[in-house]
Design an enzyme around this catalytic site. Structure first.
Site, PDB file in Angstrom:
ATOM      1  N   HIS A   1       1.013  -1.155  -0.021  1.00  0.00           N
ATOM      2  CA  HIS A   1       0.069  -0.040  -0.285  1.00  0.00           C
ATOM      3  C   HIS A   1       0.951   1.325   0.077  1.00  0.00           C
ATOM      4  CE1 HIS A   1       0.981   0.617   4.117  1.00  0.00           C
ATOM      5  NE2 HIS A   1       0.327  -0.375   4.782  1.00  0.00           N
TER       6      HIS A   1
ATOM      7  N   CYS B   1       2.362  -5.080   6.734  1.00  0.00           N
ATOM      8  CA  CYS B   1       2.399  -4.855   5.083  1.00  0.00           C
ATOM      9  C   CYS B   1       3.692  -4.138   4.503  1.00  0.00           C
ATOM     10  CB  CYS B   1       1.332  -3.739   5.034  1.00  0.00           C
ATOM     11  SG  CYS B   1      -0.623  -4.336   5.476  1.00  0.00           S
TER      12      CYS B   1
END
Length: 278
Positions: free
Chosen positions: A172, A180
């Site tokens: 992201h 992430c």
């Protein structure tokens, strides 16, 4: 008797020396792990400082001119793509299909990922995953709280076979991470253009191979004895198979193992990672 005593003394001395050497080996290994962690933390801190200052990370390509750069590289927009992530190097490679092979197009710096080298094991461990994943159109989130994101699909069949748990493991925008890979907004925008272009032009799923580091023989030697080394050897098979041909290897999960074979269908860009043996 004196000869026997000398023999036993020699053996005892040998055992002591061996124990000391083993202890030193363990200490050196643990020092190596600690130094690795320090380097990773320094890289995160540096990247976050650059991010807060609004400066592009070192190694960021000339964003906003994607089509011009594709043309200069002899590549067509909306072609099938393939992604490779390297945690230690904080890098994500974009490969684009040309003919029946993939060609390296660019490497993006990763702003941040969380945890240490090694796979994600359980929900809440804040560890970024490692392994072979695929992304399809359903995994895309254009309204993410992190600008834009796409879900890696953790846990995959291999992860589930090892009872590894977790959810919403993404690539992201931004520079914060709790499992992430954060790319900054400008970089995720360019990646998004390449991903959506490929998926809307017929590629069914995009392979994303996540490695702890570039899986060279030299790099593997530096982690001899690491608890994740057996797992990393299975990832190295996929790394080597792709490097040999620039074609996606056939990857399946048999029981609790990845099974990696050289590509049998040249040009295949969106094969599924299935559960099968043989």
């Amino acid at each position: 008797m004196a000869s026997n005593r000398r023999g036993w003394r020699g053996k005892i001395t040998g055992f002591i020396v061996l124990a000391i050497l083993c202890g030193l080996g363990i200490s050196v290994y643990l020092i190596g792990i600690e130094a690795e962690d320090v380097r990773i933390d320094r890289k995160r801190a540096y990247n976050f400082t650059q991010f807060l200052a609004g400066q592009p990370l070192p190694g960021t390509p000339d964003l906003g001119r994607l089509n011009e750069r594709l043309q200069a590289a002899g590549l067509a927009p909306r072609s099938p793509i393939f992604l490779r992530v390297y945690k230690r190097e904080f890098e994500l490679e974009l490969w684009i299909k040309r003919g029946d092979r993939f060609q390296h197009f660019t490497t993006y710096p990763i702003c941040n990922w969380s945890g240490r080298l090694g796979p994600k094991l359980r929900e809440g461990d804040r560890q970024a995953p490692e392994g072979f994943y695929t992304v399809d159109a359903k995994a895309l989130n254009p309204q993410s709280r992190w600008h834009r994101s796409f879900n890696l699909g953790f846990p995959n069949a291999f992860d589930r076979a090892h009872a590894r748990t977790g959810s919403l493991l993404m690539i992201h925008g931004g520079c914060s991470s709790i499992g992430c890979f954060a790319m900054t907004n400008p970089i995720i925008d360019e990646l998004w253009e390449a991903i959506t272009g490929a998926l809307t032009n017929g590629q069914k799923r995009i392979h994303v191979h996540v490695f702890p580091f570039r899986m060279t023989t030299e790099n593997m030697a530096t982690v001899a004895g690491h608890g994740s080394q057996p797992f990393w050897q299975t990832l190295k098979a996929g790394f080597d198979a792709f490097n040999a041909t620039q074609q996606l290897p056939e990857i399946s999960v048999c029981g609790r193992s990845y099974d990696v074979k050289a590509a049998s269908r040249p040009g295949d860009a969106d094969a599924e990672i299935t559960e099968k043996c043989g």
